[in-house]
Write a protein that holds these residues in place. Sequence first.
Motif, PDB file in Angstrom:
ATOM      1  N   ALA A   2       0.830  -1.205   0.000  1.00  0.00           N
ATOM      2  CA  ALA A   2       0.000   0.000   0.000  1.00  0.00           C
ATOM      3  C   ALA A   2       0.866   1.258   0.000  1.00  0.00           C
ATOM      4  O   ALA A   2       0.510   2.255  -0.622  1.00  0.00           O
ATOM      5  CB  ALA A   2      -0.940  -0.002   1.202  1.00  0.00           C
ATOM      6  N   ASP A   3       2.017   1.203   0.686  1.00  0.00           N
ATOM      7  CA  ASP A   3       2.917   2.362   0.714  1.00  0.00           C
ATOM      8  C   ASP A   3       3.432   2.692  -0.684  1.00  0.00           C
ATOM      9  O   ASP A   3       3.515   3.854  -1.070  1.00  0.00           O
ATOM     10  CB  ASP A   3       4.097   2.107   1.645  1.00  0.00           C
ATOM     11  N   THR A   5       1.953   1.913  -3.542  1.00  0.00           N
ATOM     12  CA  THR A   5       0.819   2.392  -4.323  1.00  0.00           C
ATOM     13  C   THR A   5       0.539   3.854  -4.008  1.00  0.00           C
ATOM     14  O   THR A   5       0.330   4.667  -4.910  1.00  0.00           O
ATOM     15  CB  THR A   5      -0.433   1.540  -4.052  1.00  0.00           C
ATOM     16  N   ASP A   6       0.544   4.199  -2.730  1.00  0.00           N
ATOM     17  CA  ASP A   6       0.319   5.593  -2.325  1.00  0.00           C
ATOM     18  C   ASP A   6       1.393   6.513  -2.908  1.00  0.00           C
ATOM     19  O   ASP A   6       1.093   7.606  -3.382  1.00  0.00           O
ATOM     20  CB  ASP A   6       0.307   5.719  -0.800  1.00  0.00           C
ATOM     21  N   CYS A   7       2.622   6.066  -2.862  1.00  0.00           N
ATOM     22  CA  CYS A   7       3.732   6.862  -3.388  1.00  0.00           C
ATOM     23  C   CYS A   7       3.545   7.121  -4.884  1.00  0.00           C
ATOM     24  O   CYS A   7       3.728   8.243  -5.353  1.00  0.00           O
ATOM     25  CB  CYS A   7       5.039   6.134  -3.129  1.00  0.00           C
ATOM     26  N   GLU A   9       0.701   6.942  -6.641  1.00  0.00           N
ATOM     27  CA  GLU A   9      -0.505   7.747  -6.873  1.00  0.00           C
ATOM     28  C   GLU A   9      -0.283   9.212  -6.556  1.00  0.00           C
ATOM     29  O   GLU A   9      -0.837  10.090  -7.213  1.00  0.00           O
ATOM     30  CB  GLU A   9      -1.672   7.188  -6.062  1.00  0.00           C
ATOM     31  N   ASP A  10       0.529   9.493  -5.547  1.00  0.00           N
ATOM     32  CA  ASP A  10       0.807  10.878  -5.144  1.00  0.00           C
ATOM     33  C   ASP A  10       1.918  11.506  -5.974  1.00  0.00           C
ATOM     34  O   ASP A  10       2.294  12.655  -5.749  1.00  0.00           O
ATOM     35  CB  ASP A  10       1.192  10.935  -3.664  1.00  0.00           C
ATOM     36  N   ASP A  11       2.477  10.752  -6.916  1.00  0.00           N
ATOM     37  CA  ASP A  11       3.586  11.210  -7.748  1.00  0.00           C
ATOM     38  C   ASP A  11       4.780  11.624  -6.890  1.00  0.00           C
ATOM     39  O   ASP A  11       5.526  12.541  -7.222  1.00  0.00           O
ATOM     40  CB  ASP A  11       3.148  12.358  -8.657  1.00  0.00           C
ATOM     41  N   CYS A  13       7.127   9.291  -5.862  1.00  0.00           N
ATOM     42  CA  CYS A  13       8.255   8.409  -6.196  1.00  0.00           C
ATOM     43  C   CYS A  13       8.934   8.933  -7.447  1.00  0.00           C
ATOM     44  O   CYS A  13       8.304   9.107  -8.484  1.00  0.00           O
ATOM     45  CB  CYS A  13       7.769   6.988  -6.441  1.00  0.00           C
TER      46      CYS A  13
END
Length: 50
Positions: A2-3, A5-7, A9-11, A13
């Motif tokens: 999930a971490d 995926t969140d990274c 999605e939030d752009d 990474c």
Amino acid sequence: MADITDCLEDDACRPMIGLTLPLDQTAQAHIALERGTVVGKIIIIGPAKP
């Protein structure tokens, strides 16, 4: 998971770019890669489009 995926999605990474070279210096990029002197991605820049 999930971490990650969140990274994404939030752009948040971003790849680490270690070296940027023009296309005519591709051999130098390979040498740096083989020697392990670059941390991160090696970016090869092609010629500009007219």
